[in-house]
Write a protein that holds these residues in place. Structure first.
Motif, PDB file in Angstrom:
ATOM      1  N   ALA A 140       0.822  -1.209   0.000  1.00 58.47           N
ATOM      2  CA  ALA A 140       0.000   0.000   0.000  1.00 58.47           C
ATOM      3  C   ALA A 140       0.855   1.257   0.000  1.00 58.47           C
ATOM      4  N   LEU A 143       1.514   3.231  -3.179  1.00 61.73           N
ATOM      5  CA  LEU A 143       0.487   4.187  -3.577  1.00 61.73           C
ATOM      6  C   LEU A 143       0.448   5.384  -2.627  1.00 61.73           C
ATOM      7  N   ARG A 144       0.595   5.119  -1.347  1.00 59.51           N
ATOM      8  CA  ARG A 144       0.539   6.205  -0.361  1.00 59.51           C
ATOM      9  C   ARG A 144       1.663   7.213  -0.553  1.00 59.51           C
ATOM     10  N   VAL A 162      -6.999   1.687   0.052  1.00 56.82           N
ATOM     11  CA  VAL A 162      -6.635   1.202  -1.279  1.00 56.82           C
ATOM     12  C   VAL A 162      -7.871   0.598  -1.936  1.00 56.82           C
ATOM     13  N   HIS A 275      -4.988   4.286  -5.034  1.00 57.05           N
ATOM     14  CA  HIS A 275      -5.270   4.870  -3.724  1.00 57.05           C
ATOM     15  C   HIS A 275      -6.600   5.609  -3.750  1.00 57.05           C
TER      16      HIS A 275
END
Length: 303
Positions: A140, A143-144, A162, A275
């Motif tokens: 994750a 994307l963060r 997500v 995201h």
């Protein structure tokens, strides 16, 4: 006029003002807004105090807007329209956009989907650039932390921020060079063979390895590679086996024969992952729609 009060006005108060202006009635405005008549009256009182004008005055059995209200109406409507546009994101025009999107995908997903995606981009959004990086087993944080904008992978990070969408189904099968050996017909045939295995660059192993171990199976991996593109040349001219997605029989491993696995291993779904903050972004949504259209075509569906 109290300038501080003016800037403390909320969107709902401005929306209530415009509704009263349109309806010419506090009671009809309350019905349209789905609130009580007293709530609308209270909101108008706040607006009067903030703007320093009565806004609406009694006229016969109804009300009439003041000159200030009539003049302010178009400006307040513009404010509401601008706020709506801000919430929806800026308009996205594919033909004139100049954006770079980073997609994380291993070579299986990359070769399967992205060439056709790039063809669409060159036709519909020629100024859009595509950067592709390996995903391994994605996290994750990719994307963060804006390492990428989109992930294509069978492995979706488990996180509440997500989002994902299934693109197409696939299954693992066994590839072999028919000039060198027969197809494995049983679990013992499979386990006794030498195998070419995949271990991603960061050391992550595909789910198949864990499934084999959980079933008590042990196979002999005589060589491991960090991406699927290393498989064909190692497999060619040998009696080794490769376990890989069936859809690779259409491109990377098209020169080899394949058979289903001789044991149970559930099919998987190739996913598109992004995201939550990009859910309503117009350019991001457009790109996701293009990826989905490519997948739909490959699944034999109409766009």
């Amino acid at each position: 006029m109290n300038l501080i009060d003016t800037f403390n006005l909320d969107i709902r108060a401005l929306h209530a003002f415009v509704t009263v202006l349109d309806e010419g009635s506090v009671s009809r405005a309350a019905v349209k807004l789905g609130v009580s008549q007293s709530a609308v009256s209270h909101t108008l009182e706040r607006l009067r105090n903030a703007l320093g004008d009565p806004l609406f005055v009694k006229s016969g059995r109804g009300i009439a807007p003041t000159q200030y209200a009539l003049q302010a109406g178009p400006h307040i409507r513009q404010i509401l329209d601008d706020m709506h546009s801000l919430a929806s994101g800026p308009a996205f025009v594919p033909e004139t956009t100049e954006l770079t999107f980073t997609v994380a995908a291993n070579d299986y997903e990359r070769d399967l989907l992205l060439p056709k995606l790039m063809q669409r981009l060159r036709q519909q959004a020629p100024g859009m650039l595509l950067q592709v990086i390996p995903s391994g087993i994605p996290t994750a944080d990719m994307l963060r932390k804006d390492v990428c904008d989109l992930i294509l992978s069978p492995h979706a990070p488990e996180a509440t921020d997500v989002m994902q969408r299934g693109l197409m189904a696939d299954r693992m099968v066994v590839f072999y060079d028919p000039s060198q050996r027969q197809a494995p017909e049983s679990v013992p045939d499979y386990l006794e063979a030498d195998h070419i295995a995949l271990v991603f660059a960061r050391g992550e192993k595909p789910a198949l390895e864990a499934s084999l171990s959980a079933s008590g199976f042990t196979r002999r991996n005589v060589i491991t590679v960090s991406n699927f593109s290393g498989l064909p040349e190692f497999l060619r001219g040998t009696d080794m086996l490769v376990t890989a997605p069936e859809r690779m029989s259409k491109h990377l491993l098209r020169d080899f024969s394949w058979v289903p696995l001789p044991f149970t291993f559930k099919p998987f779904t190739l996913l598109m992952v992004w995201h939550r903050r990009n859910q309503n972004d117009s350019s991001h949504r457009w790109l996701r729609n293009q990826v989905n259209a490519v997948a739909a075509t490959m699944n034999g569906l109409n766009e």
